[in-house]
Design an enzyme around this catalytic site. Sequence first.
Site, PDB file in Angstrom:
ATOM      1  N   GLY A 299      12.841  -2.789   1.634  1.00 27.48           N
ATOM      2  CA  GLY A 299      14.199  -2.732   1.111  1.00 27.48           C
ATOM      3  C   GLY A 299      14.613  -3.882   0.215  1.00 27.48           C
ATOM      4  O   GLY A 299      15.806  -4.170   0.105  1.00 27.48           O
TER       5      GLY A 299
ATOM      6  N   PRO B   8       0.853  -1.196   0.000  1.00 30.80           N
ATOM      7  CA  PRO B   8       0.000   0.000   0.000  1.00 30.80           C
ATOM      8  C   PRO B   8       0.882   1.236   0.000  1.00 30.80           C
ATOM      9  O   PRO B   8       1.812   1.323   0.802  1.00 30.80           O
ATOM     10  CB  PRO B   8      -0.758  -0.116   1.333  1.00 30.80           C
ATOM     11  CG  PRO B   8       0.062  -0.995   2.200  1.00 30.80           C
ATOM     12  CD  PRO B   8       0.841  -1.899   1.296  1.00 30.80           C
TER      13      PRO B   8
ATOM     14  N   ASN C 279       8.392  -7.329   4.299  1.00 31.91           N
ATOM     15  CA  ASN C 279       8.437  -6.162   3.420  1.00 31.91           C
ATOM     16  C   ASN C 279       9.608  -5.274   3.848  1.00 31.91           C
ATOM     17  O   ASN C 279       9.975  -5.234   5.007  1.00 31.91           O
ATOM     18  CB  ASN C 279       7.104  -5.393   3.554  1.00 31.91           C
ATOM     19  CG  ASN C 279       7.187  -3.964   3.023  1.00 31.91           C
ATOM     20  OD1 ASN C 279       7.071  -2.993   3.778  1.00 31.91           O
ATOM     21  ND2 ASN C 279       7.378  -3.825   1.738  1.00 31.91           N
TER      22      ASN C 279
ATOM     23  N   CYS D 274       2.492   3.332   9.626  1.00 30.33           N
ATOM     24  CA  CYS D 274       2.700   4.600   8.931  1.00 30.33           C
ATOM     25  C   CYS D 274       3.087   5.688   9.914  1.00 30.33           C
ATOM     26  O   CYS D 274       2.387   5.901  10.905  1.00 30.33           O
ATOM     27  CB  CYS D 274       1.400   4.965   8.215  1.00 30.33           C
ATOM     28  SG  CYS D 274       1.628   6.277   7.056  1.00 30.33           S
TER      29      CYS D 274
HETATM   30  C1  LIG Z   1       4.950   6.935  -1.424  1.00 24.94           C
HETATM   31  C2  LIG Z   1       4.743   5.899  -0.339  1.00 24.94           C
HETATM   32  C3  LIG Z   1       3.541   5.855   0.341  1.00 24.94           C
HETATM   33  C4  LIG Z   1       3.321   4.876   1.325  1.00 24.94           C
HETATM   34  N1  LIG Z   1       2.089   4.793   1.921  1.00 24.94           N
HETATM   35  C5  LIG Z   1       1.821   3.760   2.761  1.00 24.94           C
HETATM   36  C6  LIG Z   1       0.499   3.522   3.233  1.00 24.94           C
HETATM   37  O1  LIG Z   1      -0.452   4.213   2.879  1.00 24.94           O
HETATM   38  N2  LIG Z   1       0.317   2.476   4.087  1.00 24.94           N
HETATM   39  C7  LIG Z   1       1.355   1.654   4.477  1.00 24.94           C
HETATM   40  O2  LIG Z   1       1.141   0.712   5.237  1.00 24.94           O
HETATM   41  N3  LIG Z   1       2.593   1.854   4.025  1.00 24.94           N
HETATM   42  C8  LIG Z   1       2.846   2.861   3.160  1.00 24.94           C
HETATM   43  N4  LIG Z   1       4.092   3.002   2.628  1.00 24.94           N
HETATM   44  C9  LIG Z   1       5.151   2.035   3.010  1.00 24.94           C
HETATM   45  C10 LIG Z   1       5.169   0.856   2.033  1.00 24.94           C
HETATM   46  O3  LIG Z   1       3.956   0.136   2.086  1.00 24.94           O
HETATM   47  C11 LIG Z   1       6.336  -0.094   2.360  1.00 24.94           C
HETATM   48  O4  LIG Z   1       6.145  -0.607   3.660  1.00 24.94           O
HETATM   49  C12 LIG Z   1       7.689   0.619   2.306  1.00 24.94           C
HETATM   50  O5  LIG Z   1       7.806   1.419   1.149  1.00 24.94           O
HETATM   51  C13 LIG Z   1       8.838  -0.403   2.355  1.00 24.94           C
HETATM   52  O6  LIG Z   1       8.787  -1.278   1.259  1.00 24.94           O
HETATM   53  P1  LIG Z   1       9.783  -1.070  -0.022  1.00 24.94           P
HETATM   54  O7  LIG Z   1      11.170  -0.931   0.519  1.00 24.94           O
HETATM   55  O8  LIG Z   1       9.590  -2.299  -0.862  1.00 24.94           O
HETATM   56  O9  LIG Z   1       9.344   0.195  -0.702  1.00 24.94           O
HETATM   57  C14 LIG Z   1       4.344   3.954   1.657  1.00 24.94           C
HETATM   58  C15 LIG Z   1       5.540   4.006   0.938  1.00 24.94           C
HETATM   59  C16 LIG Z   1       5.749   4.951  -0.051  1.00 24.94           C
HETATM   60  C17 LIG Z   1       7.058   4.959  -0.810  1.00 24.94           C
END
Ligand SMILES: Cc1cc2nc3c(=O)[nH]c(=O)nc-3n(C[C@H](O)[C@H](O)[C@H](O)COP(=O)(O)O)c2cc1C
Length: 330
Positions: free
Chosen positions: A209, A13, A207, A96
């Site tokens: 990185g 998300p 989840n 969040c």
């Molecule tokens: C632009 C953006 C918005 C995000 N909004 C949410 C959100 O609404 N709810 C949530 O649980 N995590 C949110 N996250 C966190 C991501 O769900 C995820 O946990 C985080 O980016 C780490 O994963 P990654 O390293 O694969 O990006 C957001 C991340 C980004 C980059």
Amino acid sequence: MSLAESRRFAVAPMMDWTDRDCRFFHRRLTRHALLFTEMVVAEAVIRGPRERLLAFSPEEHPLALQLGGADPLRLAEAARIGEGYGYDEINLNVGCPSDRVKSGTFGACLMRTPELVGECVAAMKEAVAIPVTVKCRIGVDDQDPEEALDRLADAVLAAGADGIWVHARKAWLKGLSPKENREVPPLDHARVHRLKERLPHAFIGINGGLHSLAEAEAQLAHADGVMLGRLAYHEPEILAEVDRRFFGAGEGTPDPAAVVEAMIPYVEARLAEGARLSNVVRHMLGLFHGRPGARAWRHTLSTAGNRPGAGVEVLRAALANVRDSLALAA
Ligand SMILES: Cc1cc2nc3c(=O)[nH]c(=O)nc-3n(C[C@H](O)[C@H](O)[C@H](O)COP(=O)(O)O)c2cc1C
């Protein structure tokens, strides 16, 4: 494929990013991955512009609605509304760290009140028949992740949660921006692996990185599902590999140019509903990443695509350019 099976691979998300247009596009690339909405605050679901916040296309299934909140009754009500809209799963945000979320005492700061999160989950489970999951961090601020994550996990599982997704780093609620909170606190995948070892019967997804599908796949030795956020958004072409690699689907991988073609009727329909071209196609800017023509693709969509009244002809022209560049390079 069942919902439980689709949890093997999820797109995270992401607020402002994983809106319905983004999800429709991602779904053209992977049929089986679980997709998530942006976080929607429970109060907004109950009292806000519900249709705008919750409407989605049937093609987006399997789809989880992520809720933010900390009031069990309000969350239960929002979950019930989400179920009525046809979502496959409700997910509670306990990760969040944004300012808006902090002031409402929900999101990551709920890591400090596992009993309350358990009450929220119990109320949502009572309200809906679809699965209820939680997405959390390994802790916040000075919490000891060994203790904080176990307590949170135990509380929500005792309340009936159907699974837990863990962003494998802490959130530091003081002094970091939301963006820094996705980069600065160190990753600790091993902490999530230990949670899985301790809870062999619960769904534990990991989840944070992960920089390639190979890294993601390796995580499945230690967790039940893997969730990608930024990589999937910025380089959506990787999603074309997901069905074959994570779900054993025999069919070939979708061709990105064919995916753009397949988006055209959808984009036309969204424009007819009053959407702006740039808003619908912005999620597609990362297609063709690393290929000849990628820069021109991004440039055309973000310049011509931004002009008032821009229509699908911009998308068609950008696609024709990429095809020329790919053909020249072949
Ligand atoms: C632009 C953006 C918005 C995000 N909004 C949410 C959100 O609404 N709810 C949530 O649980 N995590 C949110 N996250 C966190 C991501 O769900 C995820 O946990 C985080 O980016 C780490 O994963 P990654 O390293 O694969 O990006 C957001 C991340 C980004 C980059």
